[in-house]
Enzyme design. Sequence first.
Site, mmCIF file in Angstrom:
data_model
loop_
_atom_site.group_PDB
_atom_site.id
_atom_site.type_symbol
_atom_site.label_atom_id
_atom_site.label_comp_id
_atom_site.label_asym_id
_atom_site.label_seq_id
_atom_site.Cartn_x
_atom_site.Cartn_y
_atom_site.Cartn_z
ATOM 1 C CG ASP A 206 -0.486 0.099 2.460
ATOM 2 O OD1 ASP A 206 0.946 0.569 2.766
ATOM 3 O OD2 ASP A 206 -1.235 0.207 3.546
ATOM 4 C CG ASN A 214 -6.758 11.149 -0.270
ATOM 5 O OD1 ASN A 214 -6.492 11.602 -1.472
ATOM 6 N ND2 ASN A 214 -7.285 9.911 0.219
ATOM 7 C CG HIS A 219 -10.523 12.873 -1.624
ATOM 8 N ND1 HIS A 219 -10.241 11.674 -0.910
ATOM 9 C CD2 HIS A 219 -11.131 13.570 -0.640
ATOM 10 C CE1 HIS A 219 -10.684 11.548 0.365
ATOM 11 N NE2 HIS A 219 -11.281 12.795 0.454
ATOM 12 C CG ASP A 223 -9.351 9.661 -7.255
ATOM 13 O OD1 ASP A 223 -9.021 9.096 -5.905
ATOM 14 O OD2 ASP A 223 -10.317 10.279 -7.316
ATOM 15 C CD GLU A 249 -4.574 3.584 1.999
ATOM 16 O OE1 GLU A 249 -4.240 3.885 3.399
ATOM 17 O OE2 GLU A 249 -5.892 3.610 1.917
#
Length: 411
Positions: A206, A214, A219, A223, A249
């Site tokens: 991750d 974020n 966000h 992304d 994630e």
Amino acid sequence: MRLEPEAFDKVSADEQRLAALHQLDILDTPPELGFDRIADLIRLIFGVEIGIVSMIDGHRQWYKSVFGLGTSEASLNSTFCRYTLTLGHQVIVPDATKDPRFYDNPHVVDGPRIRFYAGAPITTHDGLVIGTVCAIDTTMREFGERETAILMHLAALVMRELELRQEAATDVLTGASSRRAFKEEVKKHLSLANRHALPLSCIAFDIDHFKRVNDTYGHAAGDKVLSGAVNALKTGLRQSDCIGRVGGEEFSILLPQTELATAVNVAEKLRHLVKDLRFPGSNPPIAVTASFGVAALGPSDDIETFLNRADQALYQAKRSGRDRVCSAAAANEPEKKNRRRVLKAGQIIFNGGRSTYDCTVRSLWENGAEIAISLPAILPEQFELLLKGSAEKYACTLTSRTDSSIEAVFS
């Protein structure tokens, strides 16, 4: 979502409910934005302190998303939602201190001192309640027909989100396989590996401190980081390898016909690929790292055990400082013949029958079981396990325990 017809043969209503929950593969998964938005909407729409999207297994209410509480689960016996589960419809409690069902509840008498509760069931198309959405406050309040209807709609949205999660083969954002599609791929290769004595490895990884990305950049930037990282990693993988998004994630990579040492080398290469990425749009450009855990298929591994060992190695990498690769120790546990994943309500009995604790049986094999329980540390070495649906009872000897589960052999 609909259960396969054979799942209804000779099983109790609660077993049917747990079987539906098991098929959704949602318990103990990482946070996901779709569910977080619904939990936060509960707070915003109704002006309450606490919003919850929860799933209910055999012994607990587990929060897939929660805003306003610092816990991730609660014992089913103490929750307001057990009434929502039992009744199968919404339960509204304007003032818990004046309700004979709840006035002495520990969540009312002590922290968080709940006064108001509104819960609606999350129900499958077969009418099985697998969880609840809840609006909770420490101040009494009224909740009319309009508010109740909105809460029911939010529960239906959660169910639809679960269905879409099941139906999707590809994660729209990153292009990785969905959680379900990835696990189907693992299942196929695990069968081939066992049949032909082939090596098989898995990498769990991750993005480190992803929440910070974020929170700092928004966000949309988060992304871009996720999709960019997956695209970069694909350049370092073979066509036969499979990458899946298994949580927010969190990702997993399946490496067919790959020994552990080779898989560790692959993970190191992927770690550098992520570390070298730069994402424009800020000054300086966003840079991230990732942590990796690697495991090779063991002789008695089923799909969940195999993936879990890679996850444990990932957690070790994160505890060790992040931006590194850790590998799981070779599996040397005794063979668990005919192991099968289940989700069954159970009860652990000890102290001559004077002490009992509700639990959820996660898997069974010929002479043992894996059991989820809220307080594993309190259990003695010897106890009895009762399967509530069938009234089967086994004398057990504890063989291992973690923070949330135990394994035992049948005596």
